[in-house]
Write an enzyme that holds these catalytic residues in place. Structure first.
Site, PDB file in Angstrom:
ATOM      1  N   GLU A  14       0.814  -1.213   0.000  1.00 37.40           N
ATOM      2  CA  GLU A  14       0.000   0.000   0.000  1.00 37.40           C
ATOM      3  C   GLU A  14       0.850   1.267   0.000  1.00 37.40           C
ATOM      4  O   GLU A  14       1.945   1.289   0.550  1.00 37.40           O
ATOM      5  CB  GLU A  14      -0.846   0.050   1.277  1.00 37.40           C
ATOM      6  CG  GLU A  14      -1.693  -1.167   1.502  1.00 37.40           C
ATOM      7  CD  GLU A  14      -2.366  -1.118   2.859  1.00 37.40           C
ATOM      8  OE1 GLU A  14      -3.225  -1.968   3.097  1.00 37.40           O
ATOM      9  OE2 GLU A  14      -2.031  -0.242   3.682  1.00 37.40           O
TER      10      GLU A  14
ATOM     11  N   CYS B 235       3.104   8.465   1.372  1.00 34.99           N
ATOM     12  CA  CYS B 235       3.477   7.504   2.411  1.00 34.99           C
ATOM     13  C   CYS B 235       3.668   6.168   1.716  1.00 34.99           C
ATOM     14  O   CYS B 235       2.761   5.690   1.028  1.00 34.99           O
ATOM     15  CB  CYS B 235       2.358   7.433   3.455  1.00 34.99           C
ATOM     16  SG  CYS B 235       2.613   6.145   4.694  1.00 34.99           S
TER      17      CYS B 235
ATOM     18  N   CYS C  84       4.831  -7.248   7.621  1.00 31.91           N
ATOM     19  CA  CYS C  84       5.774  -6.793   8.644  1.00 31.91           C
ATOM     20  C   CYS C  84       5.913  -7.877   9.697  1.00 31.91           C
ATOM     21  O   CYS C  84       4.948  -8.554  10.034  1.00 31.91           O
ATOM     22  CB  CYS C  84       5.271  -5.502   9.299  1.00 31.91           C
ATOM     23  SG  CYS C  84       6.458  -4.780  10.469  1.00 31.91           S
TER      24      CYS C  84
ATOM     25  N   CYS D 200       3.289  -5.399  16.050  1.00 30.53           N
ATOM     26  CA  CYS D 200       2.752  -4.414  16.991  1.00 30.53           C
ATOM     27  C   CYS D 200       1.257  -4.696  17.144  1.00 30.53           C
ATOM     28  O   CYS D 200       0.552  -4.953  16.171  1.00 30.53           O
ATOM     29  CB  CYS D 200       2.979  -2.992  16.481  1.00 30.53           C
ATOM     30  SG  CYS D 200       4.717  -2.532  16.355  1.00 30.53           S
TER      31      CYS D 200
ATOM     32  N   CYS E 161      -1.543  -2.751  15.128  1.00 29.27           N
ATOM     33  CA  CYS E 161      -1.282  -2.469  13.711  1.00 29.27           C
ATOM     34  C   CYS E 161      -1.818  -3.578  12.811  1.00 29.27           C
ATOM     35  O   CYS E 161      -1.537  -4.759  13.022  1.00 29.27           O
ATOM     36  CB  CYS E 161       0.226  -2.303  13.504  1.00 29.27           C
ATOM     37  SG  CYS E 161       0.679  -2.063  11.782  1.00 29.27           S
TER      38      CYS E 161
ATOM     39  N   GLY F  52       5.578  -2.315   6.763  1.00 29.00           N
ATOM     40  CA  GLY F  52       6.938  -2.799   6.929  1.00 29.00           C
ATOM     41  C   GLY F  52       7.809  -1.938   7.818  1.00 29.00           C
ATOM     42  O   GLY F  52       7.452  -0.823   8.191  1.00 29.00           O
TER      43      GLY F  52
ATOM     44  N   SER G 233      10.696   6.162   9.300  1.00 28.05           N
ATOM     45  CA  SER G 233      10.108   5.878  10.607  1.00 28.05           C
ATOM     46  C   SER G 233      10.436   4.454  11.027  1.00 28.05           C
ATOM     47  O   SER G 233      10.236   3.510  10.257  1.00 28.05           O
ATOM     48  CB  SER G 233       8.583   6.058  10.516  1.00 28.05           C
ATOM     49  OG  SER G 233       7.973   5.694  11.727  1.00 28.05           O
TER      50      SER G 233
ATOM     51  N   SER H  22       8.781   5.309  16.386  1.00 21.88           N
ATOM     52  CA  SER H  22       7.449   4.954  16.891  1.00 21.88           C
ATOM     53  C   SER H  22       7.608   4.518  18.342  1.00 21.88           C
ATOM     54  O   SER H  22       7.937   3.380  18.626  1.00 21.88           O
ATOM     55  CB  SER H  22       6.849   3.811  16.064  1.00 21.88           C
ATOM     56  OG  SER H  22       6.620   4.259  14.748  1.00 21.88           O
TER      57      SER H  22
ATOM     58  N   HIS I  79       5.289   5.304  21.284  1.00 23.40           N
ATOM     59  CA  HIS I  79       3.953   4.832  21.686  1.00 23.40           C
ATOM     60  C   HIS I  79       3.776   4.508  23.170  1.00 23.40           C
ATOM     61  O   HIS I  79       2.648   4.262  23.609  1.00 23.40           O
ATOM     62  CB  HIS I  79       3.497   3.620  20.867  1.00 23.40           C
ATOM     63  CG  HIS I  79       3.456   3.844  19.388  1.00 23.40           C
ATOM     64  ND1 HIS I  79       3.170   5.067  18.818  1.00 23.40           N
ATOM     65  CD2 HIS I  79       3.668   2.991  18.334  1.00 23.40           C
ATOM     66  CE1 HIS I  79       3.208   4.947  17.490  1.00 23.40           C
ATOM     67  NE2 HIS I  79       3.519   3.718  17.178  1.00 23.40           N
TER      68      HIS I  79
ATOM     69  N   ASN J  78      -6.248   4.825  14.493  1.00 17.19           N
ATOM     70  CA  ASN J  78      -7.178   4.427  13.435  1.00 17.19           C
ATOM     71  C   ASN J  78      -7.639   3.006  13.751  1.00 17.19           C
ATOM     72  O   ASN J  78      -6.828   2.084  13.756  1.00 17.19           O
ATOM     73  CB  ASN J  78      -6.436   4.421  12.091  1.00 17.19           C
ATOM     74  CG  ASN J  78      -6.966   5.448  11.125  1.00 17.19           C
ATOM     75  OD1 ASN J  78      -8.171   5.601  10.971  1.00 17.19           O
ATOM     76  ND2 ASN J  78      -6.071   6.144  10.467  1.00 17.19           N
TER      77      ASN J  78
ATOM     78  N   CYS K 231      -1.841   1.971   8.589  1.00 18.99           N
ATOM     79  CA  CYS K 231      -0.915   0.927   8.170  1.00 18.99           C
ATOM     80  C   CYS K 231      -1.569  -0.445   7.975  1.00 18.99           C
ATOM     81  O   CYS K 231      -2.041  -1.062   8.907  1.00 18.99           O
ATOM     82  CB  CYS K 231       0.173   0.831   9.244  1.00 18.99           C
ATOM     83  SG  CYS K 231       1.586  -0.126   8.767  1.00 18.99           S
TER      84      CYS K 231
HETATM   85  N1  SAH Z   1       7.585   0.098  11.004  1.00 15.15           N
HETATM   86  C1  SAH Z   1       7.760   1.523  11.003  1.00 15.15           C
HETATM   87  C2  SAH Z   1       7.043   2.267   9.889  1.00 15.15           C
HETATM   88  C3  SAH Z   1       5.663   1.827   9.474  1.00 15.15           C
HETATM   89  S1  SAH Z   1       4.310   2.096  10.582  1.00 15.15           S
HETATM   90  C4  SAH Z   1       7.374   2.092  12.346  1.00 15.15           C
HETATM   91  O1  SAH Z   1       6.899   1.361  13.198  1.00 15.15           O
HETATM   92  O2  SAH Z   1       7.602   3.282  12.580  1.00 15.15           O
HETATM   93  C5  SAH Z   1       4.041   3.835  10.561  1.00 15.15           C
HETATM   94  C6  SAH Z   1       3.360   4.357  11.817  1.00 15.15           C
HETATM   95  O3  SAH Z   1       1.957   3.990  11.825  1.00 15.15           O
HETATM   96  C7  SAH Z   1       3.954   3.793  13.100  1.00 15.15           C
HETATM   97  O4  SAH Z   1       4.146   4.813  14.045  1.00 15.15           O
HETATM   98  C8  SAH Z   1       2.863   2.841  13.537  1.00 15.15           C
HETATM   99  O5  SAH Z   1       2.961   2.558  14.904  1.00 15.15           O
HETATM  100  C9  SAH Z   1       1.625   3.594  13.129  1.00 15.15           C
HETATM  101  N2  SAH Z   1       0.373   2.808  13.121  1.00 15.15           N
HETATM  102  C10 SAH Z   1       0.221   1.487  12.931  1.00 15.15           C
HETATM  103  N3  SAH Z   1      -1.073   1.127  13.025  1.00 15.15           N
HETATM  104  C11 SAH Z   1      -1.775   2.272  13.270  1.00 15.15           C
HETATM  105  C12 SAH Z   1      -3.163   2.552  13.481  1.00 15.15           C
HETATM  106  N4  SAH Z   1      -4.073   1.599  13.435  1.00 15.15           N
HETATM  107  N5  SAH Z   1      -3.502   3.848  13.714  1.00 15.15           N
HETATM  108  C13 SAH Z   1      -2.575   4.836  13.704  1.00 15.15           C
HETATM  109  N6  SAH Z   1      -1.254   4.625  13.523  1.00 15.15           N
HETATM  110  C14 SAH Z   1      -0.855   3.355  13.313  1.00 15.15           C
END
Ligand code: SAH
Length: 335
Positions: A80, A94, A101, A105, A108, A151, A183, A206, A208, A282, A324
């Site tokens: 995507e 983006c 991945c 997480c 995600c 990823g 990121s 990231s 969190h 999200n 993501c």
């Molecule tokens: N793997 C890398 C880059 C891809 S994810 C990373 O973790 O930074 C990009 C961002 O989207 C990350 O901060 C991730 O935690 C966030 N993300 C993942 N799922 C999400 C969701 N459902 N709502 C909002 N942000 C989300």
């Protein structure tokens, strides 16, 4: 270059023409490369593709600000990318660095789907070309690019750095490093390598969660590289580059958005070269809800009182599952 000129039985300047057509003029098929003789366009078009990603589906949010693209790769894998048209004029792409991945997480959608494979540098670059082409067709142009799609960029380090070199090429795509953000979920060896690259590309972490117990629960990678180790790598990065670091902080209601979390986060960061982006969650299948706008503002106030700059990001594209990995999941469900 030599192997390619031989394999294709063309002179060198043809390769330069094709590169320019793809990277600078954003052409998607050989039939559009009008600088080549017609017979050559046809012959190349029959043997190979100019773009390594093919559009499978797209969706635009109701407000028209966000378009999400689902691409099919040569081997059928799906990835995507997103085009964001910000108020104020910024146009951001983006893009993904891997199909799937491995980091799992908890919140995600990509992590929930598992890991398929690394993307090649061209598969990464071609997403940017596609999105930039769309922007150009709309009469705008790309101003920023973030590696925040599917990823973990630092687990596909070399391909990501090669893609960045292509993005930066003044004779090609020509997007300045300062407009690009990588990121990472906290792959410490990647941060250490990145420190020595001497590039102006921005680094985002990231985070969190401000403490190991909580971060471990929502991000398994924290067991391998806990916060203390991660922050040491970040401090070394800042010391070596003098560049600002951006932190993504997903606001999960009742999980990491309490006043105590804000205070702990402020203690962890501090200093002018740390900037926090507070991100609304999200919704996915995971059992989390986004913090309320009031809780997010309170959290931001607590950070501000402690000298930590932050921005509340507004959600874009929640009606089209733009976070993501969500689009791939949706399409798989609807067949
Ligand atoms: N793997 C890398 C880059 C891809 S994810 C990373 O973790 O930074 C990009 C961002 O989207 C990350 O901060 C991730 O935690 C966030 N993300 C993942 N799922 C999400 C969701 N459902 N709502 C909002 N942000 C989300």
């Amino acid at each position: 270059m030599e192997a390619l000129t031989e394999a294709l039985a063309v002179r060198r300047f043809r390769l330069a023409q094709i590169y320019r057509a793809a990277a600078k003029e954003l052409r998607q098929t050989f039939s559009e490369v009008t600088v080549l003789p017609v017979a050559m366009r046809t012959a190349f078009g029959e043997r190979m593709r100019l773009a390594s990603v093919e559009l499978a589906h797209e969706a635009t949010s109701g407000d028209g600000q966000t378009t999400k693209f689902l691409f099919t790769l040569a081997d059928g894998k799906k990835i995507e990318a997103v085009l964001m048209r910000h108020k104020g004029g910024r146009i951001t792409a983006c893009i993904s660095s891997q199909a799937g991945c491995a980091l799992k997480c908890d919140f995600c959608a990509t992590g929930q789907g598992g890991f398929f494979r690394h993307l090649t540098s061209l598969e990464i670059f071609d997403q940017a070309v596609f999105v930039a082409r769309r922007a150009r067709d709309e009469g705008t142009s790309l101003t920023n690019l973030v590696f925040m799609g599917m990823g973990e960029p630092f687990l596909n380090y070399d391909a990501v750095m090669d893609a960045i070199a292509l993005l930066n090429d003044g004779d090609g795509f020509n997007l300045g490093a300062r407009h690009i953000t990588v990121s990472t979920a906290g792959v410490v060896p990647g941060i250490d390598r990145f420190r020595g690259e001497g590039v102006q590309v921005n680094l985002a972490i990231s985070l969190h969660a401000p403490d190991d117990a909580l971060r471990e629960k929502i991000m398994p990678i924290n067991r391998k590289w806990p916060i203390r180790v991660l922050m040491k790598a970040v401090r070394e990065y800042i010391a070596a580059t003098n560049r600002k670091v951006f932190y993504e902080y997903l606001m999960l209601s009742g999980v990491n958005d309490r006043p105590v979390d804000a205070r702990q986060l402020a203690d962890l960061l501090g200093g002018p070269l740390h900037h926090v982006n507070l991100i609304p969650y999200n919704a996915t299948d995971a059992p989390y809800g986004s913090s309320s706008p009031a809780d997010m503002r309170k959290f931001q106030d607590l950070l501000r009182e402690r000298g930590v700059p932050s921005t509340i990001r507004h959600t874009m594209g929640s009606d089209i599952a733009a976070a993501c990995g969500q689009l791939r999941v949706d399409r798989a469900r609807s067949g």
